[in-house]
Write an enzyme that holds these catalytic residues in place. Structure first.
Site, PDB file in Angstrom:
ATOM      1  N   SER A 153       0.828  -1.202   0.000  1.00  0.00           N
ATOM      2  CA  SER A 153       0.000   0.000   0.000  1.00  0.00           C
ATOM      3  C   SER A 153       0.862   1.251   0.000  1.00  0.00           C
ATOM      4  O   SER A 153       0.438   2.298  -0.483  1.00  0.00           O
ATOM      5  CB  SER A 153      -0.841   0.078   1.272  1.00  0.00           C
ATOM      6  OG  SER A 153      -1.862  -0.842   1.247  1.00  0.00           O
TER       7      SER A 153
ATOM      8  N   HIS B 205      -2.743  -3.958  -6.380  1.00  0.00           N
ATOM      9  CA  HIS B 205      -3.150  -3.453  -5.071  1.00  0.00           C
ATOM     10  C   HIS B 205      -4.643  -3.651  -4.856  1.00  0.00           C
ATOM     11  O   HIS B 205      -5.465  -2.935  -5.433  1.00  0.00           O
ATOM     12  CB  HIS B 205      -2.767  -1.963  -4.962  1.00  0.00           C
ATOM     13  CG  HIS B 205      -3.044  -1.382  -3.610  1.00  0.00           C
ATOM     14  ND1 HIS B 205      -3.717  -0.199  -3.431  1.00  0.00           N
ATOM     15  CD2 HIS B 205      -2.755  -1.834  -2.380  1.00  0.00           C
ATOM     16  CE1 HIS B 205      -3.814   0.041  -2.141  1.00  0.00           C
ATOM     17  NE2 HIS B 205      -3.240  -0.923  -1.487  1.00  0.00           N
TER      18      HIS B 205
ATOM     19  N   GLU C 137      -6.015  -1.630  -8.053  1.00  0.00           N
ATOM     20  CA  GLU C 137      -5.074  -0.725  -8.732  1.00  0.00           C
ATOM     21  C   GLU C 137      -3.900  -1.538  -9.272  1.00  0.00           C
ATOM     22  O   GLU C 137      -3.319  -2.349  -8.551  1.00  0.00           O
ATOM     23  CB  GLU C 137      -4.567   0.334  -7.742  1.00  0.00           C
ATOM     24  CG  GLU C 137      -5.652   1.329  -7.352  1.00  0.00           C
ATOM     25  CD  GLU C 137      -5.220   2.293  -6.242  1.00  0.00           C
ATOM     26  OE1 GLU C 137      -5.704   3.431  -6.229  1.00  0.00           O
ATOM     27  OE2 GLU C 137      -4.407   1.901  -5.379  1.00  0.00           O
TER      28      GLU C 137
ATOM     29  N   ASN D 155      -6.056   5.759  -1.907  1.00  0.00           N
ATOM     30  CA  ASN D 155      -5.643   6.191  -0.570  1.00  0.00           C
ATOM     31  C   ASN D 155      -5.190   7.644  -0.579  1.00  0.00           C
ATOM     32  O   ASN D 155      -5.368   8.373   0.390  1.00  0.00           O
ATOM     33  CB  ASN D 155      -4.533   5.289  -0.024  1.00  0.00           C
ATOM     34  CG  ASN D 155      -5.073   3.909   0.315  1.00  0.00           C
ATOM     35  OD1 ASN D 155      -6.287   3.743   0.441  1.00  0.00           O
ATOM     36  ND2 ASN D 155      -4.204   2.932   0.440  1.00  0.00           N
TER      37      ASN D 155
HETATM   38  P1  NAI Z   1      -0.978  -9.031   7.842  1.00  0.00           P
HETATM   39  O1  NAI Z   1      -0.056  -8.626   8.920  1.00  0.00           O
HETATM   40  O2  NAI Z   1      -2.397  -9.329   8.160  1.00  0.00           O
HETATM   41  O3  NAI Z   1      -0.394 -10.355   7.159  1.00  0.00           O
HETATM   42  C1  NAI Z   1       0.913 -10.511   6.738  1.00  0.00           C
HETATM   43  C2  NAI Z   1       1.213 -12.005   6.692  1.00  0.00           C
HETATM   44  O4  NAI Z   1       2.454 -12.181   6.020  1.00  0.00           O
HETATM   45  C3  NAI Z   1       1.360 -12.657   8.063  1.00  0.00           C
HETATM   46  O5  NAI Z   1       0.512 -13.784   8.132  1.00  0.00           O
HETATM   47  C4  NAI Z   1       2.818 -13.068   8.103  1.00  0.00           C
HETATM   48  O6  NAI Z   1       3.056 -14.273   8.808  1.00  0.00           O
HETATM   49  C5  NAI Z   1       3.159 -13.227   6.648  1.00  0.00           C
HETATM   50  N1  NAI Z   1       4.582 -13.086   6.338  1.00  0.00           N
HETATM   51  C6  NAI Z   1       5.416 -12.109   6.730  1.00  0.00           C
HETATM   52  N2  NAI Z   1       6.638 -12.317   6.215  1.00  0.00           N
HETATM   53  C7  NAI Z   1       6.572 -13.439   5.470  1.00  0.00           C
HETATM   54  C8  NAI Z   1       7.494 -14.165   4.681  1.00  0.00           C
HETATM   55  N3  NAI Z   1       8.735 -13.747   4.531  1.00  0.00           N
HETATM   56  N4  NAI Z   1       7.062 -15.270   4.056  1.00  0.00           N
HETATM   57  C9  NAI Z   1       5.799 -15.690   4.178  1.00  0.00           C
HETATM   58  N5  NAI Z   1       4.880 -15.040   4.897  1.00  0.00           N
HETATM   59  C10 NAI Z   1       5.255 -13.937   5.550  1.00  0.00           C
HETATM   60  O7  NAI Z   1      -0.842  -7.945   6.717  1.00  0.00           O
HETATM   61  P2  NAI Z   1      -1.929  -7.370   5.673  1.00  0.00           P
HETATM   62  O8  NAI Z   1      -2.736  -6.334   6.326  1.00  0.00           O
HETATM   63  O9  NAI Z   1      -2.583  -8.518   5.024  1.00  0.00           O
HETATM   64  O10 NAI Z   1      -0.986  -6.624   4.627  1.00  0.00           O
HETATM   65  C11 NAI Z   1      -0.174  -7.327   3.707  1.00  0.00           C
HETATM   66  C12 NAI Z   1       0.228  -6.400   2.589  1.00  0.00           C
HETATM   67  O11 NAI Z   1      -0.940  -5.904   1.947  1.00  0.00           O
HETATM   68  C13 NAI Z   1       1.012  -5.166   3.012  1.00  0.00           C
HETATM   69  O12 NAI Z   1       1.962  -4.896   2.025  1.00  0.00           O
HETATM   70  C14 NAI Z   1      -0.035  -4.073   3.073  1.00  0.00           C
HETATM   71  O13 NAI Z   1       0.499  -2.787   2.809  1.00  0.00           O
HETATM   72  C15 NAI Z   1      -0.930  -4.477   1.946  1.00  0.00           C
HETATM   73  N6  NAI Z   1      -2.320  -4.011   2.027  1.00  0.00           N
HETATM   74  C16 NAI Z   1      -3.013  -4.054   3.203  1.00  0.00           C
HETATM   75  C17 NAI Z   1      -4.327  -3.615   3.257  1.00  0.00           C
HETATM   76  C18 NAI Z   1      -5.119  -3.697   4.519  1.00  0.00           C
HETATM   77  O14 NAI Z   1      -6.222  -3.094   4.590  1.00  0.00           O
HETATM   78  N7  NAI Z   1      -4.670  -4.428   5.532  1.00  0.00           N
HETATM   79  C19 NAI Z   1      -5.010  -3.073   2.051  1.00  0.00           C
HETATM   80  C20 NAI Z   1      -4.216  -3.170   0.855  1.00  0.00           C
HETATM   81  C21 NAI Z   1      -2.920  -3.588   0.869  1.00  0.00           C
END
Ligand code: NAI
Length: 645
Positions: free
Chosen positions: A417, A438, A450, A488
């Site tokens: 993001s 995205h 996006e 955003n």
């Molecule tokens: P989250 O914290 O819920 O999940 C991240 C997951 O990635 C965790 O389960 C973690 O164990 C795993 N992880 C971390 N490092 C890893 C690795 N090296 N190998 C395998 N798994 C790994 O995060 P979330 O909120 O799902 O965000 C993920 C991405 O999506 C970020 O880049 C964020 O900016 C983006 N994003 C988030 C949004 C939101 O509303 N939460 C909306 C749009 C994009």
């Protein structure tokens, strides 16, 4: 022998059944243009003169039955008289079809929308082919009008009025089995027997379906009034009359005029002339075309994925993986350990059950979603989506491994993001391969995705990414790699303004009420609670000018009160709902001043994004902001609204 037509074919079989095949010339999809309907009228005369034993109408296209009216032609409709002329083109032949003295069957394989369903409803019988693409709907309400070619009149003959109204008021699509249960179709059959089923039904010609007794009573004039009154109360909860007049017009047209557009006086609120005199219909038709434009962005590449590998099974990755499996792709889902995959697999199971409503299909979708702690799936995937923590070093390390093992033509995508793609891809052997895909939260509900191009992203890769987004039935929009991208970036200043106004002492309820009255689906403070106040803090920091964060937001964040997910944010949350105070001071009479102060930063940022070329043009900015932020569709998008103010 019947004359030859451009868009229709007549074939007669050994049982003397006439098979009428619609195959609109020069188009991959059947739509009911003026020419197609004019021919249909003549075709029906020919068929009647042939005195067949029965008539079966089917599509000659690989994709679907009939997609509906030709909406391009709506652009020529300027007056009530134009509209009535246009309606007649379908109204008359559909009545003629209904009056044929032999059995008539519509064989519906694939989508059957709007005018297509109105045509099918004028047949004596309907058969739906039970396959995932078969969807029936009357979506006219989404264009600010109603089913004017007999749909309102005929639907409640076969479907109990409450369900019929629900279909017309929401525009919701119905699959074959549901259609059978509701009585919309007589049979739901597997693809391999569809021709035979149509033939048998045409030959057997049982008495046409009738509504059960109680449901048929609901069609009496007295009960129609009562049912429409009840339905209107429900509609009022979702759509204000001054914003969306069409659902109210549908109820009136059904209860007072039996769905006959020619029986309605021009000055009546249900008349087509009245609906066209308001800006809503024009703006909703504009939104339809904006949506078509986004769909077309997915056609620049013929790329088709069969296997997607998602890394990170958190809020986003888990739901992206589930969505891709739901849409028919094989998906491998990777995380650091098996425990982290469990919640995502559980949510996926719930999604499949809710959306597919069928044990076999749910099982197939579950089989397509494969937990993959070792990450082996990355070697075989056509698209790899990274959705791990928002941490540059972690993402770089991960992509270094991925680039080495991925298939040479696989799309490598990040769901980041806030990080710059150029930074994530800095150490790539081929940085042109990296693209942003995205998604928005919640993935299943948000249509926009996006497609982010960094300065080094290959245009062909971005096109492949857009094709993939279309393949999973989302709307792609190309954006440049700049903080906040489109959505955003524009939401940021608007939300910040709302937080500052809370700090001034204005009640969150007042702010939210002002924006829902303006036409947003949800007010900014409630939205902040839904998104999560931790994310709002992070976005504010990223997009802000270094100013102190808004006080109340920071205090809630510091106290771990992050909104909906923790049960308390600006609002207390119970049973998934914000507990808003009501009564004086709670915000029901938010003045125009408050609305103006909230909308102004939104519009200013939208203009800036267009001026900076983050999106290709103002129309696409409108498209992205409607489908990504819910900006009031009846206003036609923020840029359009700003220009027409
Ligand atoms: P989250 O914290 O819920 O999940 C991240 C997951 O990635 C965790 O389960 C973690 O164990 C795993 N992880 C971390 N490092 C890893 C690795 N090296 N190998 C395998 N798994 C790994 O995060 P979330 O909120 O799902 O965000 C993920 C991405 O999506 C970020 O880049 C964020 O900016 C983006 N994003 C988030 C949004 C939101 O509303 N939460 C909306 C749009 C994009």
């Amino acid at each position: 022998m019947a004359e030859t037509y451009k868009h229709w074919r007549i074939e007669t079989d050994s049982d003397n059944i006439a098979w009428l095949i619609i195959d609109r010339a020069g188009s991959s999809t059947n739509t009911l243009s003026t020419e197609v309907l004019a021919e249909f009228d003549c075709v029906l005369d020919d068929i009647k003169a042939m005195v067949p034993r029965a008539l079966v109408i089917r599509s000659g296209k690989a994709s679907g039955f009939i997609a509906g009216a030709d909406i391009e032609e709506f652009l020529d409709v300027k007056t009530a008289e134009d509209a009535k002329r246009m309606i007649r083109r379908g109204w008359d032949p559909f009545n003629k079809l209904e009056a044929l003295p032999f059995p008539t069957v519509a064989l519906i394989d694939g989508f059957c929308m709007g005018g297509g369903l109105e045509l099918a409803l004028a047949c004596r019988y309907r058969i739906a082919v039970d396959q995932p693409g078969t969807r029936m709907a009357l979506p006219e309400v989404m264009l600010g009008i109603w089913p004017l070619m007999g749909g309102v009149m005929r639907l409640s003959r076969y479907v109990a009025p409450p369900q019929a109204l629900d279909m017309m008021l929401t525009g919701r699509a119905i699959d074959a089995r549901r259609a059978k249960r509701m009585g919309l179709v007589d049979q739901s059959v597997p693809p391999r027997v569809m021709m035979n089923a149509a033939r048998m039904l045409a030959l057997e010609a049982p008495p046409p379906r009738k509504l059960p007794f109680v449901a048929s009573l609901m069609n009496s004039p007295l009960l129609r009034g009562l049912i429409a009154g009840q339905a209107e109360k429900q509609v009022a909860k979702r759509a204000r009359r001054e914003h969306y007049p069409a659902p109210y017009a549908i109820l009136r047209a059904w209860s007072k005029f039996n769905g006959d557009p020619f029986a309605i006086p021009d000055d009546d609120s249900a008349s087509i002339g009245h609906l066209l005199s308001l800006p809503t219909a024009g703006n909703l038709i504009r939104v339809f075309f904006l949506q078509e434009r986004m769909k077309a962005l997915g056609k620049a590449s013929k790329f088709e994925a069969s296997h997607v590998h998602v890394i990170g099974a958190g809020v986003m990755g888990g739901d992206i993986a589930a969505w891709c499996a739901l849409r028919g792709l094989t998906v491998t889902l990777q995380d650091q350990n098996a425990e982290r995959l469990v919640p995502a697999m559980k949510r996926a199971g719930e999604l499949f059950k809710r959306r597919l409503r069928d044990k076999m299909r749910t099982r197939d979708a579950t089989d397509r979603l494969i937990p993959d702690v070792s990450g082996e799936g990355a070697r075989h995937a056509d698209v790899i989506i990274e959705a791990i923590f928002e941490n540059l070093e972690a993402k770089r390390a991960l992509f270094a491994k991925l680039e080495a093992i991925a298939k040479p033509d696989a799309v490598l995508a990040s769901n980041t993001s806030s990080l710059k793609l150029a930074d994530i891809g800095a150490n790539f052997a081929n940085p042109g391969r990296l693209v942003g895909i995205h998604f928005f939260n919640p993935v299943a509900q948000m249509q926009l995705v996006e497609v982010v191009s960094g300065i080094r992203t290959d245009a062909a890769i971005a096109d492949k990414a857009a094709a993939f987004v279309r393949q999973i039935d989302k709307l792609p929009l190309h954006v440049k790699d700049s903080p906040g991208f489109l959505v955003n970036r524009v939401l940021g200043p608007y939300m910040q303004q709302a937080f500052r106004m809370v700090d001034e002492g204005i009640a969150p309820e007042t702010l939210d009420a002002a924006m829902t009255a303006f036409g947003m689906p949800m007010g900014p403070i409630e939205l902040a609670d839904v998104v999560g106040l931790d994310i709002c803090m992070a976005v504010g920091k990223e997009l802000g000018d270094g100013a102190e964060p808004p006080k109340r937001l920071k205090a809630l964040f510091d106290a771990g009160q992050l909104g909906k997910k923790s049960g308390q944010g600006f609002y207390r949350w119970a049973d998934g709902k914000a507990q808003k105070a009501s009564g004086p001071g709670a915000g029901s009479d938010a003045g125009p001043d408050i609305t103006e102060r909230l909308v102004a930063p939104y519009l200013k940022e939208a203009k800036a994004v267009v001026a900076e070329g983050i999106v290709a043009d103002a129309d696409l900015a409108d498209a992205g902001l409607i489908f990504g932020t819910g900006f009031a569709p009846f206003l036609g998008g923020p840029m359009h609204y700003a220009a027409s103010k």
